[in-house]
Design an enzyme around this catalytic site. Structure first.
Site, PDB file in Angstrom:
ATOM      1  N   LEU A   1       0.873  -1.122  -0.057  1.00 50.28           N
ATOM      2  CA  LEU A   1      -0.101  -0.036  -0.243  1.00 50.28           C
ATOM      3  C   LEU A   1       0.861   1.327  -0.026  1.00 50.28           C
ATOM      4  O   LEU A   1       0.362   2.215  -0.460  1.00 50.28           O
ATOM      5  CB  LEU A   1      -0.964   0.005   1.341  1.00 50.28           C
ATOM      6  N   GLY A   2       2.072   1.225   0.520  1.00 44.07           N
ATOM      7  CA  GLY A   2       2.875   2.309   0.678  1.00 44.07           C
ATOM      8  C   GLY A   2       4.337   1.876   1.311  1.00 44.07           C
ATOM      9  O   GLY A   2       4.388   1.090   2.055  1.00 44.07           O
ATOM     10  N   ALA A   3       5.286   2.894   1.114  1.00 42.64           N
ATOM     11  CA  ALA A   3       6.670   2.480   1.854  1.00 42.64           C
ATOM     12  C   ALA A   3       6.978   3.786   2.314  1.00 42.64           C
ATOM     13  O   ALA A   3       6.972   4.924   1.524  1.00 42.64           O
ATOM     14  CB  ALA A   3       7.513   1.736   0.804  1.00 42.64           C
TER      15      ALA A   3
ATOM     16  N   GLY B   1      11.045   5.485   4.529  1.00 45.10           N
ATOM     17  CA  GLY B   1      12.097   5.076   4.756  1.00 45.10           C
ATOM     18  C   GLY B   1      12.476   3.912   5.783  1.00 45.10           C
ATOM     19  O   GLY B   1      13.624   3.214   5.917  1.00 45.10           O
ATOM     20  N   MET B   2      11.145   3.813   6.649  1.00 43.31           N
ATOM     21  CA  MET B   2      11.744   2.950   7.805  1.00 43.31           C
ATOM     22  C   MET B   2      10.803   1.749   7.924  1.00 43.31           C
ATOM     23  O   MET B   2      10.975   0.734   8.880  1.00 43.31           O
ATOM     24  CB  MET B   2      11.499   3.906   9.099  1.00 43.31           C
TER      25      MET B   2
ATOM     26  N   VAL C   1       3.964  -0.596   4.400  1.00 44.82           N
ATOM     27  CA  VAL C   1       2.574  -0.940   4.776  1.00 44.82           C
ATOM     28  C   VAL C   1       1.972  -1.966   3.709  1.00 44.82           C
ATOM     29  O   VAL C   1       2.240  -1.587   2.528  1.00 44.82           O
ATOM     30  CB  VAL C   1       1.720   0.488   4.864  1.00 44.82           C
TER      31      VAL C   1
ATOM     32  N   ASP D   1       0.256  14.749  15.621  1.00 44.94           N
ATOM     33  CA  ASP D   1       0.546  14.748  13.804  1.00 44.94           C
ATOM     34  C   ASP D   1      -0.829  14.822  13.148  1.00 44.94           C
ATOM     35  O   ASP D   1      -1.212  13.927  12.483  1.00 44.94           O
ATOM     36  CB  ASP D   1       1.421  13.881  13.190  1.00 44.94           C
TER      37      ASP D   1
END
Length: 726
Positions: A21-23, A25-26, A29, A137
């Site tokens: 679904l996404g990425a 740097g750490m 998902v 956030d």
């Protein structure tokens, strides 16, 4: 969703992983599925960070905090392993866009919608604060819109409010998103519940107006405005102004608490505890509801399973109601509640519609879509881009060995407001295999999510917004975007270098007009960085608000900069403002080096500045074909086809179309039909193409151009003259 890569795991605990679904740097998902078939989002830490005890401690606390928050408006934690070789956290999957994407694509919400959204998110914060936690956030990208209401997500930097709790970030470190941080947090202070209320106020202001209340630009500028400037609430419905002003108070003690905010956001203050609507169709605009429905339907795009045989009844003529199509509630019922029906009987049809006609029935005569400004302020640029594409397609079709005849379908982008609709028209045409354009950054922001949903390759020619993909897609990278030109960030570097060549230059004046948005901020920030760090200059920067030219004018600002002893000048803003500044500088007798980015390289600048434009130098990503060695054949063909001289951007559009045509041939090699959109999107990232303006090669991961020359122009005798490479 992107497919799993060779080094991705296939499972996390009892969850089968289906795709990315996404990425960041750490971590990555993933979309996962339980044994019972429920979809989940699985956040997994990258192997390189799993051995970092500090990072593992933060991830452990994120899981603990997410479990502690018991509220219907946050995502439910389904499982976690914080001690394994690769820690992971699984939550319920919300099949919907972020609030950031919804506002960017569909515009601001009406007052009632903002009130419902605010009450829901205030309720989530009340539960968080009641448990002794702060989020830190709250922003539009951290709110997902589902068919049954929004969800506040991402507790990765949340922290306990207990003074005795051990901090996991260093003192003085600013954590959060500039533009949504409260003033006390922007200055490195201790975050508290009142800070979340300030961030929520920023979020609601953005939902009500379509823009963040402290603007856009570099982080330092956003933090400065948050601390010192009043929020920009122009366009906010009058009924919301008092409560938003209180949420955005500089003093934390002057802000309402979460429970008080719920009461004040009620449509009827006499019934503040009336339950909010869970059904998105009752308070969200129809365009947003359709977007949610499309995302819910896309959640069916899963890896193949064993086929299920279904006996279908004989077809019958559609009823009058059916011929009209489903309404807003019907769309959500089909996409969310009716998933089983789609998966069995209509799954193939639904997925082919979403993929733009992939598979059986793929177009035999593919089309290139052109999305350009054909009637607006930049119509001269848009016309050149359309002509460049048409010329490239004509040359392709004239080849004896061309595997397919290509057609062109052009749409007027209609500005930022109309671009999404125009892009939707192209995406709905199954013959369109790729889109070139649009002309402007605002239209690009609206276009990219539409093409992303349809897996339709989008090749940008003139849009230079550096953060385009992350801003338009809520922080995600794009699978379909290619930039056929350098970004505004790269165009800014040569300005600082050329300043260094100026005799006696030590104190450049840098003026940013916020009318141009992010682009102007990037130009000034990079120029200041190069001038100061690389050449030891002492810049004198100034930032002015939008509309200064129409109000008090630039005279006071220019006078202040001259009084400060500037010896050179850089302006980043629209051409009309650049012309006004040029006249002020000329009237004061200033003749030092003067530079501007390509936004100013527009006929309006010379028309309105007159003689004051003489000597200005500009950095651009496009060539002047008539003055470029090696472009003679292109110029001759353009003259023959259109009985005119090629203008700016014509050659770049010709090359971008040539790149796509080469990609179509490569992706279709060995097949007797054009490639599907998704296959073409992948193939284009691998294409190398030599065109009139230079060589095109892309970073396969990001889709960014590997390298291209930038060009230096100077105003001489009332015209822009190409001097050569910048």
């Amino acid at each position: 969703m992107e497919p799993l890569r060779h080094d991705d795991p296939s499972k996390a605990g009892g969850y089968r992983l289906l795709g990315r679904l996404g990425a960041g740097g750490m971590g990555v998902v993933y979309l996962g599925r339980t044994e019972a078939g429920e979809l989940v989002a699985v956040k997994m830490v990258r192997a390189g960070y799993a051995g970092d005890e500090g990072f593992r401690a933060r991830f452990r606390r994120e899981a603990e905090i997410a479990r502690r928050v018991d509220n219907p408006w946050t995502v439910r934690v389904l499982g976690a392993d914080t001690e394994g070789e690769r820690p992971w956290l699984a939550t319920a999957f919300v099949a919907g866009p972020s609030l950031a994407e919804a506002v960017d694509r569909c515009g601001p919400l009406v007052e009632h919608g903002v009130r419902v959204l605010g009450r829901i998110l205030a309720d989530a914060l009340a539960a968080l604060h009641g448990g002794g936690l702060v989020h830190r956030d709250v922003k539009p990208g951290n709110v997902l819109l589902g068919h049954d209401g929004p969800r506040l997500i991402d507790f990765g930097i949340a922290r306990p409010t207990d003074p005795g709790a051990a901090p996991l970030t260093a003192d003085g470190v600013v954590v959060g998103t500039p533009g949504y941080l409260p003033p006390e947090q922007a200055e490195g202070g201790v975050p508290g519940p009142a800070g979340d209320i300030f961030s929520l106020g920023c979020l609601l202001a953005c939902a009500a107006t379509g823009r963040p209340p402290f603007g856009t630009g570099p982080a330092d500028a956003l933090l400065y405005r948050t601390v010192h400037d009043e929020p920009d609430l122009d366009g906010t419905p009058a009924g919301l102004l008092p409560v938003l002003r209180d949420c955005l108070a500089k003093d934390p003690d002057d802000r309402p608490g979460a429970r008080e905010l719920i009461r004040r956001l009620a449509d009827d203050p006499r019934s503040p505890h009336r339950p909010v609507e869970r059904d998105a169709t009752t308070w969200l605009p129809e365009d947003v509801v359709r977007l949610i429905a499309a995302r819910a339907a896309r959640s069916l795009e899963l890896p193949p399973v064993e086929p299920t045989r279904v006996d279908t009844p004989p077809s019958a003529p559609p009823s009058a109601a059916a011929s009209r199509g489903p309404g807003r509630r019907g769309l959500l019922a089909m996409a969310a509640g009716g998933a089983a029906v789609l998966a069995l009987g209509g799954g193939v049809v639904a997925l082919n519609l979403l993929r733009g006609g992939e598979g059986r029935g793929a177009p035999a005569r593919p089309a290139l879509g052109v999305l350009a400004d054909l009637t607006g302020r930049d119509r001269a640029v848009g016309r050149e881009q359309e002509r460049g594409v048409r010329l490239a397609v004509a040359h392709h079709n004239a080849r004896a060995d061309a595997p397919f005849e290509i057609v062109v379908r052009a749409e007027d982008e209609g500005g930022a407001a109309g671009a999404a609709g125009a892009a939707g028209e192209l995406a709905a045409d199954e013959n369109v295999v790729a889109v070139l354009g649009p002309t402007t950054d605002g239209a690009a922001m609206a276009t990219l999510p539409v093409c992303e949903d349809a897996l339709l390759p989008l090749v940008m020619i003139s849009s230079g917004r550096t953060t385009l993909a992350s801003d338009a897609l809520g922080g995600e990278s794009s699978r379909v975007l290619l930039r056929a030109g350098p970004s505004d960030l790269l165009l800014a570097w040569p300005i600082g270098a050329h300043l260094a060549e100026g005799a006696g230059v030590e104190r450049p004046g840098l003026l940013q007009d916020r009318s141009l948005g992010v682009s102007a901020g990037e130009t000034i920030s990079v120029t200041a960085l190069v001038a100061q760090r690389n050449h030891g200059h002492t810049p004198h920067p100034r930032v002015v608000p939008p509309g200064l030219r129409e109000n008090e004018g630039f005279a006071p600002v220019v006078a202040d900069m001259l009084d400060a002893g500037i010896d050179s000048f850089v302006f980043a803003g629209p051409p009309e403002s650049a012309a006004a500044v040029a006249r002020e500088l000329a009237a004061a007798g200033f003749d030092g080096p003067r530079f501007a980015p390509q936004a100013v390289l527009h006929p309006t600048f010379i028309e309105q500045a007159g003689d004051a434009a003489e000597g200005w130098r500009l950095i651009a990503s496009f060539i002047d074909p008539a003055a470029t060695p090696g472009a003679e054949d292109f110029v001759a063909a353009y003259r023959e086809e259109f009985d005119a001289e090629p203008g700016y951007w014509a050659a770049e559009a010709y090359d971008a179309a040539g790149l796509v045509l080469r990609g179509i041939e490569n992706a279709a090699a060995g097949r007797d039909e054009p490639p599907a959109r998704s296959r073409l999107a992948e193939a284009l990232r691998e294409v190398t193409h030599r065109g009139v303006t230079g060589e095109y090669a892309f970073d396969p991961e990001a889709g960014d151009l590997g390298s291209r020359e930038t060009h230096l122009y100077e105003v001489r005798d009332g015209r822009f003259v190409l001097l050569g490479p910048a």
